[in-house]
Design an enzyme around this catalytic site. Structure first.
Site, PDB file in Angstrom:
ATOM      1  N   CYS A  77       0.839  -1.155  -0.024  1.00 16.07           N
ATOM      2  CA  CYS A  77       0.010  -0.133   0.171  1.00 16.07           C
ATOM      3  C   CYS A  77       0.871   1.387  -0.014  1.00 16.07           C
ATOM      4  O   CYS A  77       1.965   1.305   0.510  1.00 16.07           O
ATOM      5  CB  CYS A  77      -1.071  -0.049   1.358  1.00 16.07           C
ATOM      6  N   ASP A 362      -9.972  -4.592 -22.767  1.00 13.86           N
ATOM      7  CA  ASP A 362      -9.667  -4.611 -21.467  1.00 13.86           C
ATOM      8  C   ASP A 362      -8.208  -4.981 -21.444  1.00 13.86           C
ATOM      9  O   ASP A 362      -7.702  -6.329 -20.865  1.00 13.86           O
ATOM     10  CB  ASP A 362     -10.444  -5.602 -20.460  1.00 13.86           C
ATOM     11  N   CYS A 388      -5.954  -0.710 -16.780  1.00 15.46           N
ATOM     12  CA  CYS A 388      -5.346  -0.763 -15.514  1.00 15.46           C
ATOM     13  C   CYS A 388      -4.049   0.183 -15.534  1.00 15.46           C
ATOM     14  O   CYS A 388      -3.180   0.279 -14.505  1.00 15.46           O
ATOM     15  CB  CYS A 388      -5.120  -2.082 -15.302  1.00 15.46           C
TER      16      CYS A 388
END
Length: 431
Positions: A77, A362, A388
């Protein structure tokens, strides 16, 4: 150790603060815009430097306390210290900046950001494992910012709790195995009803180790798989027969997959993303649709419920086979699938020469540049692009607008990976 005082001006694309020292950009891990901080340099480069916050001198109103005790050390993170609302705004800014800077385009309308649960969302992932003799334990976790090192985790709040709350238990169990030095990673894969762990084992496991893995699976209600060699070697240890699947509820579709197959990481966001793609495509019963980079049919089969026919194309033959099996499994007869390397020119292949009303893309991080050399053909007037990686989307948006005569009508972010700097987005193009 030398510290330097800086003022953070903005955030960069990977969630680090940006300061300037003598005109040179310094990317500061843990810094937020408006803050002054003492920072320690971690790397120096010709055009920029890298640093880490050692002490905050002023605190941004947007700063919150990170939930995870390992934040700042684990590389999983990057944005737990930033409020959820500001995380979304930062990602929207990254997307807008990429459209402007790379594609020289901007959408006519911005879509409201798609969000779902912020914690315990991650159903797919890979944990690194390393036995450290000096510590007498097996480290289990994501890589640190320096990828040579495995973060020493006891818990992970972004992983689904069936696994994220079991990190310390995994460490203890692996540390007790004879093969503790030969287990380098654990793949996590979860369907709606089963959570599976795939243990990469570099040596055959003795019976005592197998018994420990089975006991761990029984105790925590986890399916256990082994991977002694390549991806094709994955097999169930316990239970002997395990099926992973998830449903797309709005379309009454159930998708079966194998533990190493690509599926979207965030189950709740996947439901919302599919619904948004279908909405943007404005499907009708006469449409012929082309779905590129279709995987195991995540978009293809839900779309098939609304159209005359859909063609899915994917480079991985195993996923193509799985998609066809899923079509049969769901009684869907208007979907066909083809295996093709979409990084190569497919101009004269029959599926590429056919007429389609609408196109769904995609692609992987690299984008769809090669495909846009020969598609879309005449008659395809509506494209939905799921991305993405905002830089490749922006590049391809420029191609669609400036070379193929499309208009970027709508775009927005989808928070597939809360608390990370990853930007998932969706865009609608109309001829």
């Amino acid at each position: 150790m030398q510290f330097i005082e800086v003022e953070i001006e903005t955030l960069n694309h990977d969630g680090r603060g940006v300061a300037r020292v003598d005109g040179k950009a310094v990317f500061v891990a843990g810094g937020l815009p408006g803050e002054r901080a003492l920072v320690r340099y971690t790397a120096r480069h010709r055009s920029y430097d890298e640093a880490k916050v050692e002490e905050l001198l002023t605190r941004s109103a947007d700063r919150i306390d990170a939930r995870c005790p390992h934040f700042g050390g684990c590389g999983g993170c990057a944005m737990q210290h930033l409020s959820a609302e500001k995380q979304i705004q930062a990602k929207e800014k990254v997307l807008a900046d990429n459209f402007s800077r790379i594609g020289k385009v901007r959408p006519d309308h911005w879509l409201a950001a798609l969000t779902d649960q912020a914690w315990g969302y991650r159903r797919k992932g890979r944990l690194s494992v390393k036995w450290v003799e000096k510590k007498g334990k097996a480290l289990v976790g994501f890589r640190e910012d320096n990828p040579r090192f495995v973060a020493d985790l006891s818990v992970c709040h972004t992983l689904m709790p069936e696994v994220g709350q079991r990190i310390a238990d995994l460490s203890d169990m692996i540390g007790s195995m004879h093969a503790r030095r030969e287990i380098p990673q654990i793949e996590i894969a979860a369907g709606d009803d089963v959570v599976a762990l795939v243990f990469r084992n570099l040596v055959p496991l003795v019976q005592d180790d197998l018994d420990k893995l089975i006991a761990f699976g029984r105790q925590h209600d986890l399916a256990i798989f082994l991977q002694p060699k390549g991806p094709d070697s994955v097999h169930a240890l316990w239970p002997e027969k395990t099926m992973l699947s998830f449903s797309v509820h709005a379309s009454d579709v159930n998708l079966v997959f194998q533990p190493l197959d690509f599926i979207q990481v965030n189950a709740g966001m996947n439901q919302r993303m599919i619904a948004r793609a279908i909405d943007l495509l404005e499907l009708n019963s006469t449409d012929k649709v082309l779905d590129l980079y279709c995987g195991l049919g995540n978009f293809t089969l839900p779309v098939a419920r609304h159209v005359a026919g859909i063609t899915g194309v994917e480079g991985d033959q195993a996923l193509v086979s799985r998609a066809a099996e899923n079509a049969r499994h769901n009684g869907i007869e208007n979907a066909t699938f083809h295996a093709a390397d979409l990084s190569q020119n497919q101009t004269n292949v029959p599926w590429a020469m056919a007429r389609y009303d609408k196109l769904l893309l995609d692609p992987p991080r690299s984008g769809a540049a090669e495909v846009l050399e020969y598609l879309p053909r005449k008659g395809t007037d509506r494209i939905v692009y799921v991305s993405c990686h905002p830089a490749s989307l922006a590049r391809d948006a420029g191609t669609l607008v400036n070379r193929h005569g499309f208009q970027l009508v709508r775009a927005g972010v989808m928070d597939m990976f809360p608390h990370t700097a990853h930007v998932e987005s969706i865009a609608l193009f109309e001829r």
